[in-house]
Design an enzyme around this catalytic site. Structure first.
Site, short mmCIF file in Angstrom:
data_model
loop_
_atom_site.label_atom_id
_atom_site.label_comp_id
_atom_site.label_asym_id
_atom_site.label_seq_id
_atom_site.Cartn_x
_atom_site.Cartn_y
_atom_site.Cartn_z
N SER A 1 37.76 24.59 47.02
CA SER A 1 37.41 23.55 46.57
C SER A 1 35.80 22.86 46.83
O SER A 1 35.18 23.75 46.65
CB SER A 1 38.23 22.39 46.85
OG SER A 1 38.21 21.08 46.07
N ASP B 1 32.70 19.29 41.63
CA ASP B 1 32.94 20.14 42.76
C ASP B 1 32.94 21.63 42.21
O ASP B 1 33.19 21.84 40.99
CB ASP B 1 33.91 19.94 43.85
CG ASP B 1 35.35 20.03 43.12
OD1 ASP B 1 35.48 20.23 42.19
OD2 ASP B 1 36.29 20.02 44.12
N ASP C 1 35.15 24.19 42.26
CA ASP C 1 36.10 24.53 41.39
C ASP C 1 36.52 23.57 40.13
O ASP C 1 37.69 23.83 39.50
CB ASP C 1 37.34 24.70 42.26
CG ASP C 1 38.16 23.91 42.88
OD1 ASP C 1 37.43 22.81 43.24
OD2 ASP C 1 39.30 23.58 42.90
N ASP D 1 37.79 20.38 40.07
CA ASP D 1 38.92 19.60 39.59
C ASP D 1 38.51 18.21 40.01
O ASP D 1 39.54 17.25 39.80
CB ASP D 1 40.06 20.12 40.44
CG ASP D 1 39.84 20.49 41.76
OD1 ASP D 1 38.70 20.14 42.37
OD2 ASP D 1 40.92 20.89 42.60
#
Length: 572
Positions: A145, A300, A302, A304
Site C-alpha cells: 500500500s 497511493d 496500489d 486504493d
C-alpha cells in the site's frame, strides 16, 4: 525455537538459496537477527506486511511461498469446486512484487488450483473486482500500500471479493503455520502451468469491464469539464486507470506529475508514498501553480487510497479523509435526491475511528450509519451483512485514512472510483461558483465545526511493541474523566466488547467484534480513541472535537491531546 535457533536453521536449510544465506551471514548486530527471527509475520488488517529481507519476520520468497502453500492447502480442503474456480492475483510497483506474484501463481498451479495472473501491475481494487467477475475462490495482491520502499505485503481475499475476515483468517493461518518445511512447498514452471491450463494471464479484458462499471457510478454530467486537475499516482498503479476513466468521462484538462507518473519502487521523489501526508503533494503543488489547477488528486501506490488539495483563495488547501468523505457523501446524496433516486433504506458504513460529520449528513437525509472495526474487510463484511436480504442499500463506505467506496462491484476501498467522483464533484460545484472548500465550510456552518487531530506514535522493534502493550494496559485504568470542564459520558473497550455508560452507571455489549481499541466520549460530542496498528509499529491516536466555532473546536482538540498525552508519556 528461539530467534537464534531459527536464524541458524535458515543457514543450514538446503531449501534456502545461497544469496539469502549470505545476506544473513553479513548481519553483525544480534538485535537485527532477533528482529528478523523472533516471530513469523502475522495476518493483520491487510494480510502479511513487513520489511523486505531474509528472516521469518520479513517479506521474502520463503515467507510468501509458505503463506501461499497454506492458502492452497486451505482451498483444497474446501472442495474440488473451489480449486477449479481458482485464484486471481495482482501486484503493485514495489521491489519483488512481480516476482512474488508469479511465484504465488505457480504454487497455486502446482497444487491444482487455477491462477488468473494479471500481466502487469494493477490497482488493488481491480483485483477485488476480478474475483467477483471471474467468480474465483479468492485472490491475492502483492502490495504494501502506502508504506516506504523497504516494505512489501500480501493481501488475501476470499470469494466475496473482500479481504479475509477472522472466519477465514483463523483456519487459513493454521494451515500456514502447519507448513513447517520449505521442501513441502509445491511449484511448477510457468510453461507447464500454462500448458496444463492452470495459469491464465489476464489484462485488458478485465480492465475494460471494470472501467465501464466505474463510469456508471457517475452522479451527473451537469459539470464544468474544463476543471483543471493535477494528478499523481505516486509512481504506483493508478496512472493508467485513473487517467483513463477521467478521459472517458470527458475531463481532458488533466495534468500528470511527470516525476511520479511511471512505476518507481524506490519512490525517489516522495520517500513515504502516503498521500495522507501533505509532503506527498510537493510536486503536485508546483505543477498545480504552473497550470493554475483547481484540484490536486493523489492516489497511493496500489491505488486504493486517495487524497486531495483544493485551490481556494489562491492557496492549495489540504483535506483529511473525514472531510473528503463528508463532501462525497453530500455530493452523492444531493445528486441522488435530485434524480429522485435516493433509497429509503440507504446506508453509510464507516470505521469506529472515523469522524461523525458524514454520519450527521446522512442522518439529516434519513440515511442509517453503521460502524465497524478498522479495515475495509470489515466495512465490506458489514456491507454484505446488511445488504444480503435487501434490508439496506449501501450508498457509501469510508475510513478516515483516505479510503472510500461506492458501488457493489468492488469489495474494497477504491481510488479509481473515488478519483472520478471527486473530480466530478469539484467540477459540479465549480459550475455553481464554489470550491470544495466552500462546500466544506457550508457543512461546518450547518452542522457544527467537526475537527480532528489524528496521529501515530511510532515505536519500532520488540521494545516498541511491548511499550504499546503497556500503554494500552495502563490507559484502561488511568483515562481522564473530563477536559476543560467537559465531562466524559461513556467509553467503549472493544477488547472486552463493552460500552460503559458513566451517566447511568450501566454497561452493555457492543455489536462490533472484539479488538484492542479504546474509545472515550464526552457530553459535547467530542471523542477520542487509541488503537495499536495491526500492520505497522505504531500506536494510533484519533481525536475528534465539535465546536460552535472553529476556534472553539481547536481549543477542545488541544485540551484532549494534552490530557491523554500526559498518561501516554508516563508509561515507560
Amino acid at each position: 525455537m528461539n530467534y537464534m535457533e531459527r536464524y541458524k536453521s535458515w543457514l543450514k536449510d538446503k531449501n534456502i538459496d545461497e544469496k539469502t544465506k549470505e545476506e544473513l551471514k553479513k548481519i553483525s548486530d544480534e538485535k537485527e537477527i532477533q528482529d528478523r527471527f523472533y516471530k513469523d509475520l502475522e495476518f493483520g488488517t491487510a494480510g502479511l506486511r513487513g520489511k523486505l529481507g531474509a528472516g521469518t519476520n520479513r517479506m521474502n520468497i520463503y515467507t510468501v511461498s509458505k503463506a501461499t502453500q497454506g492458502f492452497a492447502n486451505f482451498i483444497n480442503k474446501q472442495s474440488k469446486e473451489y480449486a477449479e474456480r481458482g485464484v486471481a492475483i495482482a501486484h503493485d510497483s514495489r521491489h519483488m512484487s512481480k516476482e512474488f506474484a508469479l511465484d504465488t501463481a505457480l504454487i497455486f498451479a502446482a497444487n491444482g488450483i487455477k491462477a488468473f495472473l494479471f500481466e502487469d501491475l494493477r490497482p488493488t481494487p481491480e483485483l477485488s473486482f476480478s474475483i467477483l467477475h471471474l467468480k474465483t475462490a479468492g485472490g491475492i495482491v502483492i502490495t504494501a500500500s502506502h508504506n516506504p520502499k523497504e516494505y512489501n505485503g500480501y493481501k488475501a481475499y476470499w470469494e466475496d471479493g473482500a479481504q479475509i475476515t477472522s472466519k477465514i483468517a483463523d483456519p487459513l493461518t493454521e494451515e500456514i503455520n502447519n507448513v513447517n518445511d520449505f521442501s513441502t512447498i509445491k511449484r511448477i514452471s510457468k510453461e507447464e502451468a500454462i500448458e496444463k491450463g492452470l495459469l491464465k494471464i489476464i489484462g485488458k479484458e478485465i480492465d475494460d469491464i471494470y472501467i465501464e462499471k466505474v463510469k456508471k457510478l457517475s452522479i451527473t454530467d451537469d459539470v464544468d469539464k474544463d476543471l483543471c486537475v493535477v494528478y499523481t499516482p505516486l509512481n504506483g498503479t493508478g496512472n493508467k486507470p485513473v487517467r483513463r476513466v477521467l478521459k472517458e468521462r470527458g475531463f481532458l484538462n488533466v495534468h500528470v506529475v511527470p516525476e511520479q507518473e511511471n512505476p518507481d519502487p524506490d519512490f525517489t521523489t516522495v520517500g513515504y508514498p502516503n498521500p495522507e501526508d501533505t509532503k506527498a503533494f510537493k510536486y503536485s503543488i508546483n505543477l498545480g501553480k504552473s497550470v493554475d489547477a483547481d484540484l490536486l488528486v493523489a492516489t497511493d501506490p496500489d491505488c486504493d487510497r486517495l487524497a486531495i488539495m483544493v485551490k481556494h483563495n489562491n492557496e492549495y488547501v489540504s483535506f483529511s479523509g473525514n472531510q473528503t468523505g463528508a463532501i462525497l457523501i453530500k455530493y452523492i446524496i444531493d445528486g441522488l435526491k435530485g434524480k429522485n433516486a435516493l433509497p429509503k433504506n440507504g446506508a453509510i458504513i464507516k470505521s469506529i475511528v472515523t469522524g461523525d460529520l458524514g454520519k450527521r449528513i446522512g442522518q439529516e437525509n434519513g440515511i442509517t450509519t453503521f460502524e465497524t472495526l478498522t479495515g475495509f474487510k470489515n466495512i465490506c463484511g458489514k456491507e454484505n451483512e446488511i445488504t444480503k436480504n435487501g434490508e439496506y442499500e449501501l450508498i457509501f463506505g469510508y475510513e478516515e485514512s483516505i479510503g472510500f467506496k461506492a458501488g457493489d462491484f468492488v469489495k474494497d476501498k477504491d481510488a479509481v472510483i473515488s478519483s472520478m467522483l471527486l473530480v466530478e464533484a469539484a467540477a459540479y460545484y465549480k459550475k455553481r461558483g464554489k470550491t470544495l472548500k466552500d462546500v466544506l465550510d457550508g457543512l461546518f456552518e450547518e452542522f457544527g465545526y467537526y475537527l480532528e487531530n489524528n496521529f501515530s506514535i511510532i515505536l519500532e522493534g520488540i521494545e516498541g511493541q511491548e511499550r504499546i502493550k503497556r500503554i494500552m494496559k495502563e490507559y484502561r485504568n488511568l483515562y481522564p474523566k473530563e477536559f476543560s470542564g467537559i465531562k466524559m459520558i461513556k467509553y467503549i473497550d472493544y477488547l472486552e466488547m463493552k460500552e460503559h455508560d458513566l451517566v447511568n452507571n450501566s454497561e452493555k455489549e457492543t455489536d462490533v467484534p472484539k479488538s484492542n481499541v479504546l474509545r472515550y466520549f464526552f457530553e459535547d460530542g467530542s471523542w477520542y480513541a487509541l488503537r495499536p496498528s495491526g500492520t505497522e509499529p505504531k500506536l494510533k491516536v484519533y481525536i475528534y472535537s465539535i465546536g460552535k466555532t472553529m476556534e472553539d473546536a481547536k481549543e477542545k482538540l488541544n485540551a484532549i491531546k494534552e490530557k491523554m498525552m500526559e498518561i501516554i508519556d508516563s508509561v515507560e
